[in-house]
Design an enzyme around this catalytic site. Structure first.
Site, mmCIF file in Angstrom:
data_model
loop_
_atom_site.group_PDB
_atom_site.id
_atom_site.type_symbol
_atom_site.label_atom_id
_atom_site.label_comp_id
_atom_site.label_asym_id
_atom_site.label_seq_id
_atom_site.Cartn_x
_atom_site.Cartn_y
_atom_site.Cartn_z
ATOM 1 N N CYS A 104 0.807 -1.221 0.000
ATOM 2 C CA CYS A 104 0.000 0.000 0.000
ATOM 3 C C CYS A 104 0.836 1.264 0.000
ATOM 4 O O CYS A 104 0.724 2.104 0.894
ATOM 5 C CB CYS A 104 -0.958 0.016 1.178
ATOM 6 S SG CYS A 104 -2.261 -1.202 1.053
ATOM 7 N N ILE B 38 -12.632 -14.125 6.027
ATOM 8 C CA ILE B 38 -14.063 -14.063 6.334
ATOM 9 C C ILE B 38 -14.815 -13.846 5.025
ATOM 10 O O ILE B 38 -15.028 -12.722 4.581
ATOM 11 C CB ILE B 38 -14.379 -12.937 7.343
ATOM 12 C CG1 ILE B 38 -13.531 -13.092 8.605
ATOM 13 C CG2 ILE B 38 -15.858 -12.941 7.705
ATOM 14 C CD1 ILE B 38 -13.736 -11.981 9.621
ATOM 15 N N ARG B 39 -15.204 -14.947 4.398
ATOM 16 C CA ARG B 39 -15.880 -14.897 3.104
ATOM 17 C C ARG B 39 -16.889 -16.039 3.020
ATOM 18 O O ARG B 39 -16.565 -17.168 3.403
ATOM 19 C CB ARG B 39 -14.891 -15.079 1.949
ATOM 20 C CG ARG B 39 -13.651 -14.235 1.998
ATOM 21 C CD ARG B 39 -12.693 -14.673 0.902
ATOM 22 N NE ARG B 39 -11.399 -14.020 0.999
ATOM 23 C CZ ARG B 39 -10.356 -14.355 0.249
ATOM 24 N NH1 ARG B 39 -10.476 -15.334 -0.626
ATOM 25 N NH2 ARG B 39 -9.204 -13.722 0.374
ATOM 26 N N GLY B 40 -18.062 -15.751 2.497
ATOM 27 C CA GLY B 40 -19.050 -16.800 2.281
ATOM 28 C C GLY B 40 -19.309 -17.605 3.540
ATOM 29 O O GLY B 40 -19.812 -17.089 4.525
#
Length: 247
Positions: free
Chosen positions: A84, A223-225
C-alpha cells in the site's frame, strides 16, 4: 457494469509547523485519518491532545497542546510498512511488544462475523463504485457498523480509529473488520487502540499472529461466504459453523 477509477492524492501532514510526511490518500474523512494516524503512531494518546486541525488542498496542519512532547517522536527511526504505497511507521516490533495487553469481554460467533462482513461489503460505497478501495469497519456492541474507505489499507484503519477516537468510543465494545491483509503494523495500530477482535477478508502474516498471541488479540482471516480461519485461541471468537477451518 463500468466502474470509475479510484482516486488518490498526495497529502502532506504538518505537526506543530513541521512536516511529518506526505501520504497518498483518498480525500474523504481526512480529519478522522489525522486523529487516527497520530494516535496509531504514538504522537497523541487521546483526542484531547490536539488543539487545532486545519485542512486545505493537499495539506493537513495540526497544532498539539503544549503538554504533548512531539520532539521524542521526531527522533525515532522510521520503519517502512508492507504494501500500500510503502508507508512509514514510528513503531518497531520491540516498541509494539511494550503495548498493554487488550482487555475485552466480547465473545462472538463466526456466523456473526460473516454477517457483519457482508453488511460491511454492502456499505462500502467507494469500493462498490470503483472496485479498487480498501475499507475498515467497526462493529459496535449494538451491532451498528461504521465504515471508512481509502486507497490504502493502513489509511482506512487509521480513519476508523480516528472516528472512534473523536467519538469517544470504548474499544472494549468494538470489533475491527478490514479488507486488507493483517500485517504486524496493522495489528499494532489495532492493539494500540484496544481492539480485542480483528477480522479480515484475507490473510494475517506470521508476525501479526505472533504479536496477537502476545497481546491477547483474536485474529480471524478469510471471512468470506461460509469460510473463516481463526488464527489465535483467546476464546473471543467461537466456531458455530460446520464447514470452517480453524487453527
Amino acid at each position: 457494469m463500468r466502474l470509475s477509477c479510484p482516486e488518490e492524492y498526495p497529502v502532506t501532514l504538518f505537526v506543530n509547523g513541521k512536516e511529518l510526511s506526505t501520504y497518498q490518500l483518498t480525500k474523504h474523512d481526512l480529519i478522522d485519518w489525522t486523529y487516527g494516524h497520530l494516535f496509531s503512531e504514538g504522537i497523541i494518546n487521546s483526542r484531547n491532545d490536539i488543539k487545532k486541525v486545519h485542512q486545505s488542498e493537499g495539506i493537513v496542519s495540526v497544532i498539539l497542546k503544549e503538554s504533548v512532547d512531539f520532539t521524542s517522536t521526531e527522533k525515532k527511526k522510521k520503519h517502512r510498512t508492507s504494501g500500500c504505497g510503502n508507508g512509514v511507521t514510528f513503531f518497531s516490533m520491540s516498541d509494539v511488544k511494550k503495548l498493554p495487553k487488550v482487555d475485552t469481554d466480547l465473545q462472538l460467533s463466526l456466523t456473526y462475523l460473516l454477517k457483519k462482513r457482508h453488511e460491511f461489503a454492502k456499505a462500502s460505497t467507494m469500493y462498490n463504485e470503483t472496485g479498487g478501495m480498501h475499507g475498515a469497519c467497526i462493529v459496535k456492541r449494538s451491532g451498528e457498523i461504521v465504515v471508512r474507505e481509502d486507497i490504502g489499507r493502513h489509511n482506512a484503519v487509521d480513519k476508523i480509529i480516528g472516528y472512534a477516537l473523536r467519538n469517544n468510543l470504548n474499544p472494549r465494545e468494538l470489533v475491527l473488520l478490514t479488507t486488507g491483509r493483517v500485517s504486524y503494523e496493522m495489528l499494532a495500530k489495532s492493539a494500540r487502540f484496544g481492539f480485542g477482535i480483528i477480522g479480515s477478508r484475507t490473510a494475517a502474516t506470521k508476525q501479526a499472529v505472533q504479536l496477537a498471541n502476545y497481546l491477547g488479540v483474536e485474529v480471524v482471516g478469510y471471512i468470506r461466504g461460509r469460510m473463516s480461519l481463526v488464527y489465535t485461541k483467546h476464546g473471543k471468537v467461537y466456531n458455530d459453523l460446520t464447514a470452517v477451518s480453524s487453527t
